[in-house]
Scaffold this motif. Structure first.
Motif, PDB file in Angstrom:
ATOM      1  N   THR A   1      29.242  23.231  38.223  1.00 25.84           N
ATOM      2  CA  THR A   1      28.840  24.039  39.376  1.00 25.84           C
ATOM      3  C   THR A   1      28.221  23.183  40.474  1.00 25.84           C
ATOM      4  O   THR A   1      28.356  23.499  41.658  1.00 25.84           O
ATOM      5  N   ALA A   2      27.570  22.086  40.094  1.00 22.72           N
ATOM      6  CA  ALA A   2      27.050  21.155  41.095  1.00 22.72           C
ATOM      7  C   ALA A   2      28.200  20.546  41.891  1.00 22.72           C
ATOM      8  O   ALA A   2      28.148  20.449  43.125  1.00 22.72           O
ATOM      9  N   VAL A   3      29.247  20.142  41.184  1.00 26.65           N
ATOM     10  CA  VAL A   3      30.427  19.569  41.841  1.00 26.65           C
ATOM     11  C   VAL A   3      31.101  20.605  42.736  1.00 26.65           C
ATOM     12  O   VAL A   3      31.507  20.301  43.870  1.00 26.65           O
ATOM     13  N   GLU A   4      31.231  21.832  42.254  1.00 26.42           N
ATOM     14  CA  GLU A   4      31.880  22.884  43.047  1.00 26.42           C
ATOM     15  C   GLU A   4      31.150  23.092  44.367  1.00 26.42           C
ATOM     16  O   GLU A   4      31.782  23.164  45.436  1.00 26.42           O
ATOM     17  N   ARG A   5      29.832  23.190  44.326  1.00 19.01           N
ATOM     18  CA  ARG A   5      29.064  23.410  45.556  1.00 19.01           C
ATOM     19  C   ARG A   5      29.132  22.183  46.473  1.00 19.01           C
ATOM     20  O   ARG A   5      29.255  22.302  47.687  1.00 19.01           O
ATOM     21  N   PHE A   6      29.039  21.003  45.875  1.00 24.70           N
ATOM     22  CA  PHE A   6      29.087  19.775  46.668  1.00 24.70           C
ATOM     23  C   PHE A   6      30.409  19.653  47.416  1.00 24.70           C
ATOM     24  O   PHE A   6      30.437  19.319  48.611  1.00 24.70           O
ATOM     25  N   LEU A   7      31.521  19.945  46.746  1.00 24.83           N
ATOM     26  CA  LEU A   7      32.826  19.798  47.379  1.00 24.83           C
ATOM     27  C   LEU A   7      33.072  20.858  48.438  1.00 24.83           C
ATOM     28  O   LEU A   7      33.799  20.620  49.411  1.00 24.83           O
TER      29      LEU A   7
ATOM     30  N   LEU B   1      19.284   5.285  40.423  1.00 23.09           N
ATOM     31  CA  LEU B   1      17.926   5.692  40.056  1.00 23.09           C
ATOM     32  C   LEU B   1      17.158   6.167  41.284  1.00 23.09           C
ATOM     33  O   LEU B   1      16.427   7.177  41.223  1.00 23.09           O
ATOM     34  N   GLN B   2      17.323   5.496  42.402  1.00 18.61           N
ATOM     35  CA  GLN B   2      16.645   5.914  43.626  1.00 18.61           C
ATOM     36  C   GLN B   2      17.116   7.299  44.066  1.00 18.61           C
ATOM     37  O   GLN B   2      16.304   8.152  44.455  1.00 18.61           O
ATOM     38  N   ALA B   3      18.429   7.528  43.991  1.00 14.32           N
ATOM     39  CA  ALA B   3      18.975   8.832  44.391  1.00 14.32           C
ATOM     40  C   ALA B   3      18.485   9.939  43.471  1.00 14.32           C
ATOM     41  O   ALA B   3      18.260  11.077  43.920  1.00 14.32           O
ATOM     42  N   THR B   4      18.317   9.631  42.187  1.00  9.93           N
ATOM     43  CA  THR B   4      17.870  10.639  41.225  1.00  9.93           C
ATOM     44  C   THR B   4      16.405  10.973  41.424  1.00  9.93           C
ATOM     45  O   THR B   4      16.013  12.151  41.387  1.00  9.93           O
ATOM     46  N   HIS B   5      15.575   9.967  41.643  1.00 10.14           N
ATOM     47  CA  HIS B   5      14.166  10.233  41.949  1.00 10.14           C
ATOM     48  C   HIS B   5      14.047  11.109  43.193  1.00 10.14           C
ATOM     49  O   HIS B   5      13.280  12.083  43.212  1.00 10.14           O
ATOM     50  N   ALA B   6      14.797  10.760  44.218  1.00  6.63           N
ATOM     51  CA  ALA B   6      14.730  11.531  45.467  1.00  6.63           C
ATOM     52  C   ALA B   6      15.200  12.964  45.261  1.00  6.63           C
ATOM     53  O   ALA B   6      14.619  13.910  45.818  1.00  6.63           O
ATOM     54  N   ALA B   7      16.244  13.150  44.438  1.00  2.38           N
ATOM     55  CA  ALA B   7      16.758  14.501  44.178  1.00  2.38           C
ATOM     56  C   ALA B   7      15.734  15.344  43.438  1.00  2.38           C
ATOM     57  O   ALA B   7      15.532  16.530  43.755  1.00  2.38           O
ATOM     58  N   ILE B   8      15.072  14.766  42.452  1.00  2.00           N
ATOM     59  CA  ILE B   8      14.079  15.521  41.680  1.00  2.00           C
ATOM     60  C   ILE B   8      12.871  15.858  42.551  1.00  2.00           C
ATOM     61  O   ILE B   8      12.326  16.970  42.469  1.00  2.00           O
ATOM     62  N   ARG B   9      12.474  14.925  43.385  1.00  2.00           N
ATOM     63  CA  ARG B   9      11.370  15.235  44.311  1.00  2.00           C
ATOM     64  C   ARG B   9      11.759  16.387  45.235  1.00  2.00           C
ATOM     65  O   ARG B   9      10.958  17.303  45.485  1.00  2.00           O
TER      66      ARG B   9
ATOM     67  N   ARG C   1      21.137  22.183  40.586  1.00  2.00           N
ATOM     68  CA  ARG C   1      20.744  21.806  41.947  1.00  2.00           C
ATOM     69  C   ARG C   1      20.378  20.323  42.035  1.00  2.00           C
ATOM     70  O   ARG C   1      20.673  19.659  43.038  1.00  2.00           O
ATOM     71  N   ILE C   2      19.729  19.810  40.992  1.00  2.00           N
ATOM     72  CA  ILE C   2      19.398  18.379  40.972  1.00  2.00           C
ATOM     73  C   ILE C   2      20.675  17.544  40.983  1.00  2.00           C
ATOM     74  O   ILE C   2      20.798  16.579  41.750  1.00  2.00           O
ATOM     75  N   TYR C   3      21.631  17.913  40.143  1.00  2.00           N
ATOM     76  CA  TYR C   3      22.894  17.176  40.099  1.00  2.00           C
ATOM     77  C   TYR C   3      23.590  17.201  41.467  1.00  2.00           C
ATOM     78  O   TYR C   3      24.134  16.188  41.922  1.00  2.00           O
ATOM     79  N   GLU C   4      23.580  18.357  42.098  1.00  2.00           N
ATOM     80  CA  GLU C   4      24.220  18.468  43.416  1.00  2.00           C
ATOM     81  C   GLU C   4      23.513  17.562  44.413  1.00  2.00           C
ATOM     82  O   GLU C   4      24.177  16.862  45.218  1.00  2.00           O
ATOM     83  N   GLN C   5      22.191  17.520  44.383  1.00  2.00           N
ATOM     84  CA  GLN C   5      21.449  16.708  45.322  1.00  2.00           C
ATOM     85  C   GLN C   5      21.691  15.230  45.091  1.00  2.00           C
ATOM     86  O   GLN C   5      21.747  14.434  46.042  1.00  2.00           O
ATOM     87  N   ILE C   6      21.875  14.818  43.843  1.00  2.00           N
ATOM     88  CA  ILE C   6      22.214  13.416  43.548  1.00  2.00           C
ATOM     89  C   ILE C   6      23.550  13.055  44.191  1.00  2.00           C
ATOM     90  O   ILE C   6      23.684  11.985  44.803  1.00  2.00           O
TER      91      ILE C   6
END
Length: 375
Positions: A109-115, A301-309, A364-369
């Motif tokens: 679902t993260a991929v679906e929304r991202f695309l 790792l930087q993108a994941t930290h930023a997404a979780i924040r 949502r975290i996966y989509e933000q990454i």
């Protein structure tokens, strides 16, 4: 009902006890091929593997997961049937909800929304699935990586959906894992009557002082990223069950979870040195389950930290604890590898579950990454 929850319920109903896939990968193909993913199946022996890729350019971002689950145990011990998803108290119950079909549903679902929002994104996205993670993992991701390496299809970033979180989703990111080295030891003696020990050789007595030294050995002190290497004996067996027979041999199983301060060769050499000191006849069969790996600071790792924040408002902890994962097969290719998934408190247990809000947050975290790396 959300799309993520609906998909997870479909997956839970498929009884994919390792190494069975039970049709899970067909469901993923049904979801992702309309979005431009090419579905490639790479079966080996009794294992179903799936490589779904959209795009041919680099960098390549991969979601890595497994569709197989551990056996549920006695169904009557569960509050609801393990393969019939049941919602109660704000949680979805069922085998595989947390480990790791919840992450798989969130991937999709993260991929679906991202695309939908970024159809012309940078690079490529792939989803790699296997049905051989909960078993001995000999025909799963390790084989697929060999295929990818042979055709020079390089993974840049790999996110493994293993349940890494502790108290709340996103509070822990696994940035590496310890190595795992297994050993099966056989100590040979001479069977005989306990009344005539001079005519026999007791392997238990011969091995006892070596066992004490082996378990007392300080292998290393760990480092900033890994705890000290630990050895655990998981089984010792000897004898016929009769109280008047000296056994003819002893078998023991032990495992070392080791840090980057050690390697397979050093562990073997030190173990053999301990055993050889005591002069008994023995044989060891070793099996390397995986070497330690570590992903330091990098784009993933930087993108994941930023997404979780951004999604959760918290700063996650980088950690290397837990057991092994399929990330150990991808890291040696040079890819940046992390693990991020739901809370792990209920995995492999009766009444395994995932929080409904936790599931949506994870998606949502996966989509933000993806946004942070490829938009």
């Amino acid at each position: 009902m959300s799309d993520t929850l609906e998909l997870l319920q479909r997956l839970i109903r498929l009884e994919s006890v390792t190494p069975a896939d039970a049709g899970c990968q067909d469901v993923l193909a049904e979801c992702l091929t309309p979005l431009g993913f090419v579905d490639e199946r790479l079966p080996f022996a009794d294992t179903e593997n799936q490589w779904l890729r959209r795009g041919t350019r680099s960098p390549l971002f991969v979601f890595l997961g497994h569709t197989d689950v551990v056996p549920p145990g006695p169904a009557e011990a569960w509050g609801s049937a393990p393969f019939k998803p049941n919602i109660r108290d704000g949680k979805l119950f069922g085998r595989g909800t947390a480990d790791m079909k919840g992450s798989i549903a969130a991937f999709v679902t993260a991929v679906e929304r991202f695309l939908t929002r970024h159809p012309s994104h940078k690079g490529s996205i792939a989803v790699l699935m296997t049905s051989d993670e909960e078993g001995i993992a000999t025909h799963g991701v390790v084989k697929v990586v060999e295929v990818l390496e042979a055709r020079r299809e390089k993974i840049d970033w790999c996110l493994v959906g293993e349940p890494s979180s502790s108290k709340t989703v996103g509070d822990v990111i696994r940035v590496g894992r310890r190595g795992s080295l297994c050993a099966k030891l056989t100590v040979f003696g001479i069977q005989g009557h306990v009344a005539y020990p001079e005519l026999a050789a007791n392997p238990i007595h011969a091995f006892a002082p070596a066992l004490q030294e082996l378990t007392a050995e300080v292998w290393d002190n760990g480092n900033a990223f890994f705890p000290p290497t630990r050895l655990q004996v998981s089984n010792i067996n000897a004898g016929t069950g009769a109280e008047n027979i000296i056994p003819g041999q002893l078998e023991a199983l032990f495992n070392l979870r080791f840090s980057t301060e050690l390697n397979e060769a050093a562990i073997k050499a030190r173990t053999h040195a301990i055993f050889d000191k005591y002069g008994f006849d023995y044989q060891i069969d070793w099996r390397l389950s995986g070497n330690p790996f570590l992903t330091g600071s990098g784009e993933l790792l930087q993108a994941t930290h930023a997404a979780i924040r951004a999604v959760c408002g918290i700063e996650p902890i980088d950690d290397t604890g837990g057991g092994t994962s399929d990330g150990r097969f991808v890291a040696p290719t040079g890819a940046q590898v992390i693990e991020l998934g739901p809370c792990n408190a209920s995995i492999h247990k009766v009444d395994e579950h995932i929080g409904l809000e936790e599931l949506e947050t994870l998606s949502r975290i996966y989509e933000q990454i993806l946004i942070n790396l490829l938009a």
